[in-house]
Design a protein around this motif. Structure first.
Motif, PDB file in Angstrom:
ATOM      1  N   TYR A  65      -3.005  20.540  37.254  1.00  0.00           N
ATOM      2  CA  TYR A  65      -3.260  19.552  36.217  1.00  0.00           C
ATOM      3  C   TYR A  65      -4.201  20.072  35.139  1.00  0.00           C
ATOM      4  O   TYR A  65      -4.500  19.346  34.179  1.00  0.00           O
ATOM      5  CB  TYR A  65      -3.857  18.281  36.845  1.00  0.00           C
ATOM      6  CG  TYR A  65      -5.011  18.556  37.777  1.00  0.00           C
ATOM      7  CD1 TYR A  65      -6.311  18.596  37.305  1.00  0.00           C
ATOM      8  CD2 TYR A  65      -4.797  18.804  39.125  1.00  0.00           C
ATOM      9  CE1 TYR A  65      -7.368  18.866  38.142  1.00  0.00           C
ATOM     10  CE2 TYR A  65      -5.841  19.076  39.979  1.00  0.00           C
ATOM     11  CZ  TYR A  65      -7.123  19.106  39.487  1.00  0.00           C
ATOM     12  OH  TYR A  65      -8.165  19.394  40.332  1.00  0.00           O
ATOM     13  N   ILE A  66      -4.692  21.307  35.272  1.00  0.00           N
ATOM     14  CA  ILE A  66      -5.568  21.921  34.271  1.00  0.00           C
ATOM     15  C   ILE A  66      -4.707  22.718  33.299  1.00  0.00           C
ATOM     16  O   ILE A  66      -3.855  23.517  33.717  1.00  0.00           O
ATOM     17  CB  ILE A  66      -6.615  22.836  34.938  1.00  0.00           C
ATOM     18  CG1 ILE A  66      -7.437  22.051  35.961  1.00  0.00           C
ATOM     19  CG2 ILE A  66      -7.532  23.452  33.898  1.00  0.00           C
ATOM     20  CD1 ILE A  66      -8.392  22.914  36.761  1.00  0.00           C
ATOM     21  N   ASN A  67      -4.923  22.511  32.029  1.00  0.00           N
ATOM     22  CA  ASN A  67      -4.176  23.238  31.011  1.00  0.00           C
ATOM     23  C   ASN A  67      -4.403  24.739  31.157  1.00  0.00           C
ATOM     24  O   ASN A  67      -5.509  25.191  31.490  1.00  0.00           O
ATOM     25  CB  ASN A  67      -4.601  22.761  29.632  1.00  0.00           C
ATOM     26  CG  ASN A  67      -3.696  23.304  28.543  1.00  0.00           C
ATOM     27  OD1 ASN A  67      -2.637  23.853  28.842  1.00  0.00           O
ATOM     28  ND2 ASN A  67      -4.096  23.156  27.306  1.00  0.00           N
ATOM     29  N   GLU A  68      -3.362  25.522  30.905  1.00  0.00           N
ATOM     30  CA  GLU A  68      -3.460  26.973  31.086  1.00  0.00           C
ATOM     31  C   GLU A  68      -4.505  27.588  30.169  1.00  0.00           C
ATOM     32  O   GLU A  68      -5.258  28.477  30.568  1.00  0.00           O
ATOM     33  CB  GLU A  68      -2.091  27.607  30.846  1.00  0.00           C
ATOM     34  CG  GLU A  68      -2.025  29.105  31.103  1.00  0.00           C
ATOM     35  CD  GLU A  68      -2.166  29.448  32.573  1.00  0.00           C
ATOM     36  OE1 GLU A  68      -2.439  30.635  32.861  1.00  0.00           O
ATOM     37  OE2 GLU A  68      -2.020  28.563  33.426  1.00  0.00           O
ATOM     38  N   LYS A  69      -4.572  27.116  28.945  1.00  0.00           N
ATOM     39  CA  LYS A  69      -5.559  27.660  28.008  1.00  0.00           C
ATOM     40  C   LYS A  69      -6.976  27.333  28.471  1.00  0.00           C
ATOM     41  O   LYS A  69      -7.878  28.190  28.428  1.00  0.00           O
ATOM     42  CB  LYS A  69      -5.311  27.087  26.612  1.00  0.00           C
ATOM     43  CG  LYS A  69      -6.217  27.665  25.541  1.00  0.00           C
ATOM     44  CD  LYS A  69      -5.956  27.005  24.198  1.00  0.00           C
ATOM     45  CE  LYS A  69      -4.587  27.388  23.669  1.00  0.00           C
ATOM     46  NZ  LYS A  69      -4.373  26.860  22.283  1.00  0.00           N
ATOM     47  N   ILE A  70      -7.187  26.106  28.943  1.00  0.00           N
ATOM     48  CA  ILE A  70      -8.513  25.723  29.442  1.00  0.00           C
ATOM     49  C   ILE A  70      -8.847  26.497  30.712  1.00  0.00           C
ATOM     50  O   ILE A  70      -9.992  26.909  30.925  1.00  0.00           O
ATOM     51  CB  ILE A  70      -8.550  24.206  29.689  1.00  0.00           C
ATOM     52  CG1 ILE A  70      -8.385  23.466  28.362  1.00  0.00           C
ATOM     53  CG2 ILE A  70      -9.834  23.787  30.379  1.00  0.00           C
ATOM     54  CD1 ILE A  70      -8.275  21.969  28.511  1.00  0.00           C
ATOM     55  N   PHE A  71      -7.840  26.709  31.558  1.00  0.00           N
ATOM     56  CA  PHE A  71      -8.088  27.457  32.788  1.00  0.00           C
ATOM     57  C   PHE A  71      -8.528  28.890  32.480  1.00  0.00           C
ATOM     58  O   PHE A  71      -9.485  29.402  33.097  1.00  0.00           O
ATOM     59  CB  PHE A  71      -6.818  27.463  33.642  1.00  0.00           C
ATOM     60  CG  PHE A  71      -6.919  28.305  34.879  1.00  0.00           C
ATOM     61  CD1 PHE A  71      -7.572  27.840  36.003  1.00  0.00           C
ATOM     62  CD2 PHE A  71      -6.362  29.579  34.908  1.00  0.00           C
ATOM     63  CE1 PHE A  71      -7.675  28.629  37.140  1.00  0.00           C
ATOM     64  CE2 PHE A  71      -6.454  30.358  36.039  1.00  0.00           C
ATOM     65  CZ  PHE A  71      -7.111  29.882  37.157  1.00  0.00           C
ATOM     66  N   LYS A  72      -7.856  29.550  31.565  1.00  0.00           N
ATOM     67  CA  LYS A  72      -8.210  30.933  31.250  1.00  0.00           C
ATOM     68  C   LYS A  72      -9.552  31.026  30.550  1.00  0.00           C
ATOM     69  O   LYS A  72     -10.259  32.024  30.687  1.00  0.00           O
ATOM     70  CB  LYS A  72      -7.116  31.561  30.377  1.00  0.00           C
ATOM     71  CG  LYS A  72      -5.827  31.832  31.121  1.00  0.00           C
ATOM     72  CD  LYS A  72      -4.862  32.673  30.319  1.00  0.00           C
ATOM     73  CE  LYS A  72      -4.314  31.935  29.133  1.00  0.00           C
ATOM     74  NZ  LYS A  72      -3.261  32.715  28.439  1.00  0.00           N
ATOM     75  N   ARG A  73      -9.918  29.990  29.814  1.00  0.00           N
ATOM     76  CA  ARG A  73     -11.165  30.071  29.053  1.00  0.00           C
ATOM     77  C   ARG A  73     -12.387  29.719  29.901  1.00  0.00           C
ATOM     78  O   ARG A  73     -13.453  30.323  29.733  1.00  0.00           O
ATOM     79  CB  ARG A  73     -11.084  29.133  27.850  1.00  0.00           C
ATOM     80  CG  ARG A  73     -12.351  29.105  26.997  1.00  0.00           C
ATOM     81  CD  ARG A  73     -12.081  28.378  25.707  1.00  0.00           C
ATOM     82  NE  ARG A  73     -11.207  29.154  24.836  1.00  0.00           N
ATOM     83  CZ  ARG A  73     -10.434  28.621  23.885  1.00  0.00           C
ATOM     84  NH1 ARG A  73     -10.403  27.311  23.717  1.00  0.00           N
ATOM     85  NH2 ARG A  73      -9.686  29.384  23.122  1.00  0.00           N
TER      86      ARG A  73
END
Length: 356
Positions: A65-73
């Protein structure tokens, strides 16, 4: 609902949930027809495609449920742990070269170092990529077995049913620090609530049972209509009819008890102090608590003791995949080349709460 199709049988991605469909998808990926696709026995695809599929399998379980961009950042660690093989192979090669060059002492030293490296082994540090996800307050509630899924745990936090160190907390993105205590309202835990009885089915059974005695009574009245001269026959038939009605009522009670209710001794009565405890079906494979948590089920609270770690042959981060397997290695290769660590001032203002 964002989690309406998370148990899709076509994708068959394991999730953080106790749902029976999730268990079925996990079986399909581990032992069922999708095992070959998961293990990648036949490498007909490109390396980049295999890395992407491995990443999607891992991310489907760890913070889907975590956005990929937010996860990587924000959720990838600063330094990704190296999951490549240890230096034992290189040391064995140098030992062979030293023997060929007649350098016996250097060759013996290299062989000893290679044996030590093989004996120690490499800890499954690839799973530590998701250590920041395991620190989230909603994931901690699910790991402590207070919620059926991580989505339910997230709803508990958003709806104000969770206390962090004695204060109401409504941000599910918070990452905990060692020593933090999370308390959950017992009224929000579903398997601690009393089960409502299915009234419609019981009413149907009662109607069927009431029809049966009426038929028997009609037969009894019709049998009484013909002229009978013997009073002894009527007196003998009356107790038989009473026994039949008692047997019908007993059968009704047994049918109700076997289909729609449990034994009275297993359920707490209205005046007892026992807490109802009704686990969902097929929840046993998911009932475990990681080593970095200390839950208290009598107070519905959990203490986050420390950050998860890994040692040779064991990883404290629960995952449906092999912690030192090919899926984790391919995911590490994917994120090692596609990272997003640029953080401006405006982005730092939007950083999820990190208590460290």
């Amino acid at each position: 609902m964002r989690d309406a199709k998370v148990y899709n049988f076509k994708r068959a991605l394991p999730r953080m949930s106790w749902h029976p469909h999730n268990l079925y998808n996990l079986w399909r990926r581990s032992y069922g027809p999708l095992q070959k696709i998961t293990d990648r026995v036949e490498y007909k695809e490109t390396l980049n495609w295999r890395r992407w599929t491995a990443k999607s399998l891992l991310r489907g379980y760890h913070g889907d449920y975590i956005n990929e961009k937010i996860f990587k950042r924000w959720y990838l660690p600063d330094n990704l742990p190296d999951v490549r093989p240890p230096e034992a192979l290189k040391l064995s090669q140098t030992a062979g070269l030293n023997k060929w060059a007649l350098k016996d002492k250097a060759a013996d030293k290299a062989t000893k170092l290679a044996e030590e490296e093989k004996r120690k082994g490499l800890a499954p540090v690839g799973s530590l990529m998701f250590s920041e996800v395991e620190r989230r307050i909603d994931v901690v509630i699910f790991r402590a077995c207070f919620a059926h899924s991580v989505y339910d745990a997230r709803r508990m936090v958003v709806h104000g049913s969770v206390l962090l160190n004695g204060k109401k907390h409504v941000n599910p993105n918070t990452r905990l620090a060692p020593g933090d205590m999370v308390s959950v309202d017992p009224k929000a835990i579903r398997f601690l609530q009393a089960r409502p009885e299915p009234l419609e089915d019981v009413e149907e059974e009662v109607e069927e049972s009431t029809e049966e005695p009426t038929e028997t009574t009609e037969e009894a009245t019709t049998s009484e209509v013909p002229e009978t001269t013997d009073d002894t026959a009527d007196a003998a038939a009356a107790p038989e009819l009473a026994e039949e009605s008692k047997e019908n009522s007993k059968k009704l009670e047994t049918r109700k008890g076997s289909r729609y209710s449990e034994k009275p001794s297993a359920l707490p009565t209205a005046g007892s102090d026992l807490t109802p405890f009704h686990l969902p079906p097929y929840a046993a494979p998911f009932l475990f608590v990681p080593a970095y948590l200390e839950p208290s089920f009598s107070t519905c609270s959990v203490i986050y003791l420390r950050h998860p770690t890994a040692r040779p042959g064991y990883s404290e981060i629960p995952t449906p995949w092999d912690a030192d397997g090919e899926i984790v290695r391919l995911t590490w290769e994917w994120y090692s080349k596609r990272r997003m660590r640029i953080r401006s001032k405006s982005q730092m203002a939007r950083m999820p709460e990190n208590r460290q």
